[in-house]
Design a protein around this motif. Structure first.
Motif, PDB file in Angstrom:
ATOM      1  N   ASP A  36      42.078 -15.833  -9.026  1.00 47.41           N
ATOM      2  CA  ASP A  36      41.217 -16.291 -10.173  1.00 47.41           C
ATOM      3  C   ASP A  36      40.241 -15.103 -10.553  1.00 47.41           C
ATOM      4  N   ASP A  37      39.818 -14.062  -9.903  1.00 53.18           N
ATOM      5  CA  ASP A  37      38.955 -13.066 -10.331  1.00 53.18           C
ATOM      6  C   ASP A  37      37.686 -13.638 -10.572  1.00 53.18           C
ATOM      7  N   ILE A  38      37.293 -14.735  -9.776  1.00 58.03           N
ATOM      8  CA  ILE A  38      35.800 -15.271 -10.090  1.00 58.03           C
ATOM      9  C   ILE A  38      35.111 -14.873  -8.876  1.00 58.03           C
ATOM     10  N   ILE A  39      35.571 -14.306  -7.890  1.00 51.27           N
ATOM     11  CA  ILE A  39      34.779 -13.652  -6.710  1.00 51.27           C
ATOM     12  C   ILE A  39      35.353 -12.075  -6.590  1.00 51.27           C
ATOM     13  N   LYS A  40      34.295 -11.509  -6.987  1.00 48.49           N
ATOM     14  CA  LYS A  40      34.389 -10.219  -6.993  1.00 48.49           C
ATOM     15  C   LYS A  40      34.998  -9.374  -5.815  1.00 48.49           C
ATOM     16  N   ASN A  41      34.460  -9.594  -4.612  1.00 49.77           N
ATOM     17  CA  ASN A  41      34.797  -9.216  -3.150  1.00 49.77           C
ATOM     18  C   ASN A  41      35.266 -10.386  -2.450  1.00 49.77           C
ATOM     19  N   HIS A  42      36.607 -10.410  -2.161  1.00 43.08           N
ATOM     20  CA  HIS A  42      37.102 -11.486  -1.622  1.00 43.08           C
ATOM     21  C   HIS A  42      36.442 -11.908  -0.297  1.00 43.08           C
ATOM     22  N   PRO A  43      36.339 -13.177  -0.058  1.00 39.90           N
ATOM     23  CA  PRO A  43      35.593 -13.593   1.086  1.00 39.90           C
ATOM     24  C   PRO A  43      36.220 -13.182   2.420  1.00 39.90           C
ATOM     25  N   LYS A  44      35.065 -12.912   3.234  1.00 41.45           N
ATOM     26  CA  LYS A  44      35.372 -12.647   4.561  1.00 41.45           C
ATOM     27  C   LYS A  44      34.865 -13.581   5.657  1.00 41.45           C
ATOM     28  N   MET A  45      34.292 -14.496   4.968  1.00 41.83           N
ATOM     29  CA  MET A  45      33.948 -15.706   6.001  1.00 41.83           C
ATOM     30  C   MET A  45      33.762 -16.854   5.298  1.00 41.83           C
ATOM     31  N   VAL A  46      34.282 -17.930   5.883  1.00 40.93           N
ATOM     32  CA  VAL A  46      34.110 -19.339   5.217  1.00 40.93           C
ATOM     33  C   VAL A  46      33.531 -20.175   6.127  1.00 40.93           C
ATOM     34  N   TYR A  47      32.541 -21.056   5.702  1.00 41.88           N
ATOM     35  CA  TYR A  47      31.983 -22.078   6.753  1.00 41.88           C
ATOM     36  C   TYR A  47      31.407 -22.937   6.023  1.00 41.88           C
ATOM     37  N   VAL A  48      30.915 -24.082   6.821  1.00 46.32           N
ATOM     38  CA  VAL A  48      30.282 -25.716   6.154  1.00 46.32           C
ATOM     39  C   VAL A  48      29.044 -25.434   6.896  1.00 46.32           C
ATOM     40  N   THR A  49      27.845 -25.714   6.007  1.00 46.66           N
ATOM     41  CA  THR A  49      26.711 -26.100   6.614  1.00 46.66           C
ATOM     42  C   THR A  49      25.976 -27.472   6.063  1.00 46.66           C
ATOM     43  N   SER A  50      25.440 -27.927   7.143  1.00 44.76           N
ATOM     44  CA  SER A  50      25.105 -29.420   6.628  1.00 44.76           C
ATOM     45  C   SER A  50      23.540 -29.429   6.616  1.00 44.76           C
ATOM     46  N   VAL A  51      23.064 -30.217   5.530  1.00 43.18           N
ATOM     47  CA  VAL A  51      21.631 -30.461   5.508  1.00 43.18           C
ATOM     48  C   VAL A  51      21.054 -31.929   5.642  1.00 43.18           C
ATOM     49  N   LEU A  52      20.226 -32.139   6.527  1.00 43.31           N
ATOM     50  CA  LEU A  52      19.797 -33.465   6.703  1.00 43.31           C
ATOM     51  C   LEU A  52      18.967 -34.153   5.580  1.00 43.31           C
ATOM     52  N   PRO A  53      18.925 -35.162   5.199  1.00 41.01           N
ATOM     53  CA  PRO A  53      18.335 -35.923   4.075  1.00 41.01           C
ATOM     54  C   PRO A  53      16.768 -35.248   4.049  1.00 41.01           C
ATOM     55  N   GLY A  54      16.458 -34.951   2.668  1.00 40.63           N
ATOM     56  CA  GLY A  54      15.112 -34.469   2.533  1.00 40.63           C
ATOM     57  C   GLY A  54      14.701 -33.174   2.893  1.00 40.63           C
ATOM     58  N   GLN A  55      15.547 -32.530   3.784  1.00 37.97           N
ATOM     59  CA  GLN A  55      15.342 -30.985   4.474  1.00 37.97           C
ATOM     60  C   GLN A  55      15.788 -29.883   3.722  1.00 37.97           C
ATOM     61  N   ILE A  56      15.108 -28.979   3.823  1.00 39.62           N
ATOM     62  CA  ILE A  56      15.314 -27.665   2.824  1.00 39.62           C
ATOM     63  C   ILE A  56      15.893 -26.360   3.836  1.00 39.62           C
TER      64      ILE A  56
END
Length: 150
Positions: A36-56
């Motif tokens: 796709d050429d939308i990411i200049k440097n191919h990913p070296k890490m992929v993860y999912v993060t969660s955020v609780l309601p109203g949290q920053i």
């Protein structure tokens, strides 16, 4: 704002269909393909993060890593401070998928606007290692987080 501050890329979304009656049974969202050429440097890490309601989460910046974020569940606002000190707000949810690019040395934070846990898929061009000390916590003095109360 120059193109090195951040970018928002609309993602492709396709309906998927039942193989028997061809009814729509869900969807498929393309986050990244190596051609796709939308990411200049191919990913070296992929993860999912969660955020609780109203949290920053954040604000902070990474000195080495550029990150690409996509909200895969819930609703969040990304607050990004550009190189001129201006704040930019990008509200995202899973219904209109986008990929938000935050380059290294650009401060950002995200806040969950949903009443349930939100989840963000992250692709990073440098993988995290314990004690690498490349993340710097910052403050967004003057930013009004209270306007996002859920």
């Amino acid at each position: 704002m120059n193109e090195d501050s951040f970018s928002v890329i609309k993602l492709e979304r396709y309906d998927t269909k039942n193989i028997v009656d061809k009814s729509i049974n869900g969807s498929l969202t393309v986050v990244w393909r190596d051609w796709d050429d939308i990411i200049k440097n191919h990913p070296k890490m992929v993860y999912v993060t969660s955020v609780l309601p109203g949290q920053i989460k954040g604000p902070h910046l990474h000195t080495k890593r550029s990150s690409y974020f996509s909200c895969v569940h819930g609703k969040v606002v990304f607050v990004i401070r550009d190189d001129h000190g201006q704040f930019h707000e990008v509200i995202v949810d899973e219904s209109e998928p986008v990929l938000i690019h935050v380059p290294n040395n650009v401060a950002s934070a995200h806040m969950n606007l949903a009443r349930e846990t939100s989840r963000i898929l992250t692709l990073a061009d440098v993988s995290w290692k314990p004690n690498d000390n490349e993340m710097i916590d910052v403050t967004f003095d003057g930013y009004d987080w209270s306007k996002w109360k859920i």
